[in-house]
Design a protein around this motif. Structure first.
Motif, PDB file in Angstrom:
ATOM      1  N   VAL A  92     -15.141  -9.810  -6.189  1.00  0.00           N
ATOM      2  CA  VAL A  92     -14.223  -9.626  -5.067  1.00  0.00           C
ATOM      3  C   VAL A  92     -13.993 -10.957  -4.345  1.00  0.00           C
ATOM      4  CG1 VAL A  92     -13.998  -8.597  -2.778  1.00  0.00           C
ATOM      5  CG2 VAL A  92     -14.692  -7.193  -4.701  1.00  0.00           C
ATOM      6  N   ALA A  93     -15.063 -11.729  -4.201  1.00  0.00           N
ATOM      7  CA  ALA A  93     -14.948 -13.040  -3.554  1.00  0.00           C
ATOM      8  C   ALA A  93     -14.003 -13.951  -4.335  1.00  0.00           C
ATOM      9  CB  ALA A  93     -16.325 -13.679  -3.425  1.00  0.00           C
ATOM     10  N   LYS A  94     -14.129 -13.932  -5.640  1.00  0.00           N
ATOM     11  CA  LYS A  94     -13.273 -14.762  -6.487  1.00  0.00           C
ATOM     12  C   LYS A  94     -11.814 -14.307  -6.389  1.00  0.00           C
ATOM     13  CE  LYS A  94     -13.036 -16.541 -11.261  1.00  0.00           C
ATOM     14  NZ  LYS A  94     -13.724 -17.839 -11.111  1.00  0.00           N
ATOM     15  N   TYR A  95     -11.606 -12.992  -6.470  1.00  0.00           N
ATOM     16  CA  TYR A  95     -10.251 -12.450  -6.371  1.00  0.00           C
ATOM     17  C   TYR A  95      -9.631 -12.831  -5.033  1.00  0.00           C
ATOM     18  CZ  TYR A  95      -6.464  -9.032  -5.991  1.00  0.00           C
ATOM     19  OH  TYR A  95      -5.239  -8.436  -5.820  1.00  0.00           O
ATOM     20  N   THR A  96     -10.397 -12.730  -3.965  1.00  0.00           N
ATOM     21  CA  THR A  96      -9.887 -13.022  -2.628  1.00  0.00           C
ATOM     22  C   THR A  96      -9.528 -14.496  -2.481  1.00  0.00           C
ATOM     23  OG1 THR A  96     -11.190 -11.230  -1.664  1.00  0.00           O
ATOM     24  CG2 THR A  96     -10.422 -12.946  -0.165  1.00  0.00           C
ATOM     25  N   ALA A  97     -10.427 -15.370  -2.892  1.00  0.00           N
ATOM     26  CA  ALA A  97     -10.176 -16.806  -2.766  1.00  0.00           C
ATOM     27  C   ALA A  97      -8.965 -17.240  -3.591  1.00  0.00           C
ATOM     28  CB  ALA A  97     -11.416 -17.596  -3.185  1.00  0.00           C
TER      29      ALA A  97
ATOM     30  N   LEU B 227      -2.214  -5.840   1.771  1.00  0.00           N
ATOM     31  CA  LEU B 227      -3.421  -5.034   1.812  1.00  0.00           C
ATOM     32  C   LEU B 227      -3.878  -4.797   0.365  1.00  0.00           C
ATOM     33  CD1 LEU B 227      -5.449  -3.350   3.448  1.00  0.00           C
ATOM     34  CD2 LEU B 227      -3.841  -1.435   3.332  1.00  0.00           C
ATOM     35  N   PRO B 228      -4.680  -5.710  -0.190  1.00  0.00           N
ATOM     36  CA  PRO B 228      -5.106  -5.580  -1.586  1.00  0.00           C
ATOM     37  C   PRO B 228      -5.897  -4.296  -1.862  1.00  0.00           C
ATOM     38  CG  PRO B 228      -5.528  -7.789  -0.789  1.00  0.00           C
ATOM     39  CD  PRO B 228      -5.146  -6.974   0.405  1.00  0.00           C
ATOM     40  N   ASP B 229      -6.697  -3.850  -0.887  1.00  0.00           N
ATOM     41  CA  ASP B 229      -7.400  -2.578  -0.989  1.00  0.00           C
ATOM     42  C   ASP B 229      -8.134  -2.468  -2.336  1.00  0.00           C
ATOM     43  OD1 ASP B 229      -7.909  -0.097   0.464  1.00  0.00           O
ATOM     44  OD2 ASP B 229      -6.746   0.897  -1.098  1.00  0.00           O
ATOM     45  N   TYR B 230      -7.838  -1.431  -3.126  1.00  0.00           N
ATOM     46  CA  TYR B 230      -8.548  -1.217  -4.391  1.00  0.00           C
ATOM     47  C   TYR B 230      -8.372  -2.368  -5.374  1.00  0.00           C
ATOM     48  CZ  TYR B 230      -9.890   3.667  -3.511  1.00  0.00           C
ATOM     49  OH  TYR B 230     -10.467   4.806  -3.030  1.00  0.00           O
ATOM     50  N   LEU B 231      -7.283  -3.135  -5.243  1.00  0.00           N
ATOM     51  CA  LEU B 231      -7.070  -4.258  -6.159  1.00  0.00           C
ATOM     52  C   LEU B 231      -8.229  -5.247  -6.090  1.00  0.00           C
ATOM     53  CD1 LEU B 231      -3.275  -4.996  -5.528  1.00  0.00           C
ATOM     54  CD2 LEU B 231      -4.300  -3.646  -7.373  1.00  0.00           C
ATOM     55  N   GLN B 232      -8.833  -5.377  -4.908  1.00  0.00           N
ATOM     56  CA  GLN B 232      -9.940  -6.319  -4.746  1.00  0.00           C
ATOM     57  C   GLN B 232     -11.122  -5.961  -5.639  1.00  0.00           C
ATOM     58  OE1 GLN B 232     -10.569  -7.238  -0.253  1.00  0.00           O
ATOM     59  NE2 GLN B 232      -9.343  -5.380  -0.365  1.00  0.00           N
ATOM     60  N   ARG B 233     -11.453  -4.685  -5.683  1.00  0.00           N
ATOM     61  CA  ARG B 233     -12.669  -4.273  -6.371  1.00  0.00           C
ATOM     62  C   ARG B 233     -12.446  -3.832  -7.818  1.00  0.00           C
ATOM     63  NH1 ARG B 233     -13.579   1.305  -2.918  1.00  0.00           N
ATOM     64  NH2 ARG B 233     -12.864   2.763  -4.530  1.00  0.00           N
ATOM     65  N   SER B 234     -11.172  -3.786  -8.251  1.00  0.00           N
ATOM     66  CA  SER B 234     -10.891  -3.346  -9.619  1.00  0.00           C
ATOM     67  C   SER B 234     -10.393  -4.471 -10.516  1.00  0.00           C
ATOM     68  CB  SER B 234      -9.853  -2.218  -9.605  1.00  0.00           C
ATOM     69  OG  SER B 234      -8.621  -2.674  -9.086  1.00  0.00           O
ATOM     70  N   ALA B 235     -10.292  -5.677  -9.974  1.00  0.00           N
ATOM     71  CA  ALA B 235      -9.689  -6.793 -10.714  1.00  0.00           C
ATOM     72  C   ALA B 235     -10.659  -7.385 -11.736  1.00  0.00           C
ATOM     73  CB  ALA B 235      -9.203  -7.863  -9.743  1.00  0.00           C
ATOM     74  N   ARG B 236     -10.945  -6.627 -12.785  1.00  0.00           N
ATOM     75  CA  ARG B 236     -11.887  -7.090 -13.813  1.00  0.00           C
ATOM     76  C   ARG B 236     -11.369  -8.315 -14.562  1.00  0.00           C
ATOM     77  NH1 ARG B 236     -14.795  -9.169 -16.336  1.00  0.00           N
ATOM     78  NH2 ARG B 236     -16.685  -8.552 -17.444  1.00  0.00           N
ATOM     79  N   HIS B 237     -10.048  -8.469 -14.631  1.00  0.00           N
ATOM     80  CA  HIS B 237      -9.464  -9.611 -15.338  1.00  0.00           C
ATOM     81  C   HIS B 237      -9.812 -10.935 -14.681  1.00  0.00           C
ATOM     82  CE1 HIS B 237      -6.678  -8.913 -12.047  1.00  0.00           C
ATOM     83  NE2 HIS B 237      -6.165 -10.110 -12.232  1.00  0.00           N
ATOM     84  N   LEU B 238     -10.205 -10.877 -13.394  1.00  0.00           N
ATOM     85  CA  LEU B 238     -10.532 -12.093 -12.654  1.00  0.00           C
ATOM     86  C   LEU B 238     -11.986 -12.086 -12.197  1.00  0.00           C
ATOM     87  CD1 LEU B 238      -9.007 -14.655 -11.807  1.00  0.00           C
ATOM     88  CD2 LEU B 238      -8.506 -13.557  -9.613  1.00  0.00           C
ATOM     89  N   ALA B 239     -12.818 -11.339 -12.905  1.00  0.00           N
ATOM     90  CA  ALA B 239     -14.227 -11.232 -12.508  1.00  0.00           C
ATOM     91  C   ALA B 239     -14.941 -12.568 -12.621  1.00  0.00           C
ATOM     92  CB  ALA B 239     -14.935 -10.204 -13.374  1.00  0.00           C
ATOM     93  N   SER B 240     -15.901 -12.762 -11.752  1.00  0.00           N
ATOM     94  CA  SER B 240     -16.755 -13.941 -11.802  1.00  0.00           C
ATOM     95  C   SER B 240     -17.786 -13.783 -12.920  1.00  0.00           C
ATOM     96  CB  SER B 240     -17.462 -14.095 -10.447  1.00  0.00           C
ATOM     97  OG  SER B 240     -18.721 -14.704 -10.586  1.00  0.00           O
ATOM     98  N   LYS B 241     -17.980 -14.825 -13.699  1.00  0.00           N
ATOM     99  CA  LYS B 241     -18.978 -14.769 -14.761  1.00  0.00           C
ATOM    100  C   LYS B 241     -20.374 -14.589 -14.173  1.00  0.00           C
ATOM    101  CE  LYS B 241     -20.687 -17.171 -18.866  1.00  0.00           C
ATOM    102  NZ  LYS B 241     -20.591 -18.385 -19.723  1.00  0.00           N
ATOM    103  N   THR B 242     -20.648 -15.289 -13.075  1.00  0.00           N
ATOM    104  CA  THR B 242     -21.938 -15.132 -12.402  1.00  0.00           C
ATOM    105  C   THR B 242     -22.161 -13.667 -12.035  1.00  0.00           C
ATOM    106  OG1 THR B 242     -21.884 -17.370 -11.467  1.00  0.00           O
ATOM    107  CG2 THR B 242     -23.298 -15.771 -10.363  1.00  0.00           C
ATOM    108  N   ASP B 243     -21.145 -13.048 -11.459  1.00  0.00           N
ATOM    109  CA  ASP B 243     -21.241 -11.656 -11.023  1.00  0.00           C
ATOM    110  C   ASP B 243     -21.480 -10.724 -12.202  1.00  0.00           C
ATOM    111  OD1 ASP B 243     -21.191  -9.677  -9.030  1.00  0.00           O
ATOM    112  OD2 ASP B 243     -19.062  -9.296  -9.324  1.00  0.00           O
ATOM    113  N   ALA B 244     -20.737 -10.918 -13.283  1.00  0.00           N
ATOM    114  CA  ALA B 244     -20.882 -10.069 -14.458  1.00  0.00           C
ATOM    115  C   ALA B 244     -22.287 -10.196 -15.057  1.00  0.00           C
ATOM    116  CB  ALA B 244     -19.825 -10.430 -15.500  1.00  0.00           C
ATOM    117  N   GLU B 245     -22.798 -11.406 -15.076  1.00  0.00           N
ATOM    118  CA  GLU B 245     -24.135 -11.622 -15.626  1.00  0.00           C
ATOM    119  C   GLU B 245     -25.201 -10.978 -14.737  1.00  0.00           C
ATOM    120  OE1 GLU B 245     -24.329 -15.862 -16.018  1.00  0.00           O
ATOM    121  OE2 GLU B 245     -23.387 -15.851 -18.025  1.00  0.00           O
TER     122      GLU B 245
END
Length: 419
Positions: free
Chosen positions: A156-161, A291-309
């Motif tokens: 979410v942080a990555k998507y937001t930034a 208002l990104p709303d659900y887009l923030q938490r569903s954006a798997r295409h822009l997921a952080s590698k650190t977060d996924a790991e």
């Protein structure tokens, strides 16, 4: 004689990487020859004995689950009360666990889920049923205590930034004759972690976002409008990141809709349009808000590698802890170094996690209350590093998997959940 089964359930708002945790749980358990059931729609499914047999899913499907957003087995917002108030429901849960020979229960969620996990471990002990309960961390809000960060937050942080940086370039290119103020509203009811992440878009002084509005800082209308006006006059436009939990000096949400969810949280009606109207009425600037709303938490295409790991790591550790006999614990992330960024997983007692909220430290908010400090950047930046994209198909869309979610035959009488 049955060897026992593991039950996994997802809780609350999902994240871009919660299914990576689910995949890790199933993969790790399979390697240990332990059958995994999943509760359909979280704790509600467990109460209703609506269980899923994950053994019916192929190895390829579980592998694809790692890169798929949403909650593969369904989640819910349903809070169990105290053992005294909700004893019948807790006893029903133990009856379901017993009926299906479930010896390990993993509950993947946030603070309320950690509290529920703790209570289930307590009632099981009281009733003499042997089950190891492990809470698994997940929340985009990054507000769980003890753990350095929460799986789900980094993405979410990555998507937001990224979104703040990209949208600001758009606004900058049009500001001479069009939009002067752009406001993006981000999640964060009581903790400004996601709002702070928007500040990562500013690589140098003067870069957008020009103002960040944190729930930890009381909103001052006059000061806000003065900063917006000064910014527009200086650079031609102003980008604002606003937390949905923004409050006034009296502690009231600026955009409370007047209703509450199952956890007792106020339903927030949108702070961005409230701020936009202020800008229009008081300053006369043309604006846009998002208002990104659900887009923030569903954006798997822009997921952080650190977060996924990290999401995978807590799922793997949760299974290992449960099978090793650990009970009423949660695998948490421990940061061992900022530069280079290093981390590890350790067990923490659920008693230290449940009902403790981690808000943004004062030292992460700039003195003027509208930005982040160097300390915040040191903490946040490693969490958005790296890319972990899904596989894309020829039609240009990600290859997201939908599981079959075959139902397990019920063994108990049907159970209705009263409101």
């Amino acid at each position: 004689m049955s060897q026992g089964k593991l039950l996994y359930a997802q809780s609350g708002g999902v994240t871009a990487v919660i299914n990576a945790t689910a995949a890790a749980v199933i993969d790790t358990a399979r390697r240990r020859k332990v059958p995994v059931l999943a509760a359909r729609n979280g704790i509600i499914g467990a109460l209703r004995e609506d269980l899923i047999d994950t053994s019916k899913e192929s190895a390829a499907a579980i592998k694809a689950l790692r890169h798929t957003p949403g909650g593969a087995f369904g989640s819910c917002r349903f809070k169990l009360k105290s053992l005294e108030q909700d004893r019948a429901r807790y006893e029903r849960l133990i009856a379901v666990l017993k009926a299906h020979d479930i010896r390990w229960f993993l509950y993947n969620g946030g603070n309320d889920s950690a509290d529920t996990s703790l209570k289930i471990s307590q009632i099981a002990r009281e009733l003499g049923y042997p089950v190891n309960v492990v809470g698994v961390p997940k929340t985009v809000d990054n507000d769980l205590a003890v753990t350095d960060c929460c799986p789900g937050f980094g993405s979410v942080a990555k998507y937001t930034a990224v979104s703040v940086a990209e949208a600001s370039l758009d606004v900058e290119s049009m500001c001479a004759s069009s939009t002067k103020v752009f406001i993006v509203e981000v999640m964060g009811r009581h903790a400004g972690w996601i709002a702070a992440a928007g500040g990562l878009a500013a690589r140098k002084a003067g870069d957008p976002p020009h103002l960040i509005l944190f729930p930890e800082v009381a909103f001052d209308e006059d000061a806000f409008l003065a900063r917006v006006k000064a910014t527009v006059e200086r650079v031609g436009y102003c980008t604002v990141v606003a937390s949905e939990g923004l409050k006034n000096a009296a502690g009231q949400f600026l955009a409370e809709a007047g209703t509450r969810d199952a956890f007792g949280h106020a339903q927030l009606g949108g702070v961005a349009p409230v701020l936009a109207q202020l800008v229009r009425q008081k300053l006369g600037y043309k604006y846009h808000w998002a208002l990104p709303d659900y887009l923030q938490r569903s954006a798997r295409h822009l997921a952080s590698k650190t977060d996924a790991e990290q999401a995978w790591a807590v799922g793997k550790a949760a299974v290992e802890y449960a099978l090793a006999g650990r009970n009423a614990v949660m695998p948490v992330i421990v940061r061992t170094s900022d530069a280079p960024y290093r981390w590890k997983i350790e067990p923490a007692p659920l008693e230290r996690v449940a009902n403790h909220e981690k808000t943004l430290p004062k030292g992460f908010i700039s003195r003027d209350g509208y930005g982040i400090t160097a300390a915040a950047r040191r903490y946040l930046e490693p969490l958005i590093r790296g890319e972990d994209p899904p596989k894309y198909l020829r039609d240009g869309l990600p290859d997201y998997v939908r599981l079959g979610n075959a139902a397990v035959r019920r063994k108990l009488p049907r159970y209705e959940i009263a409101d």
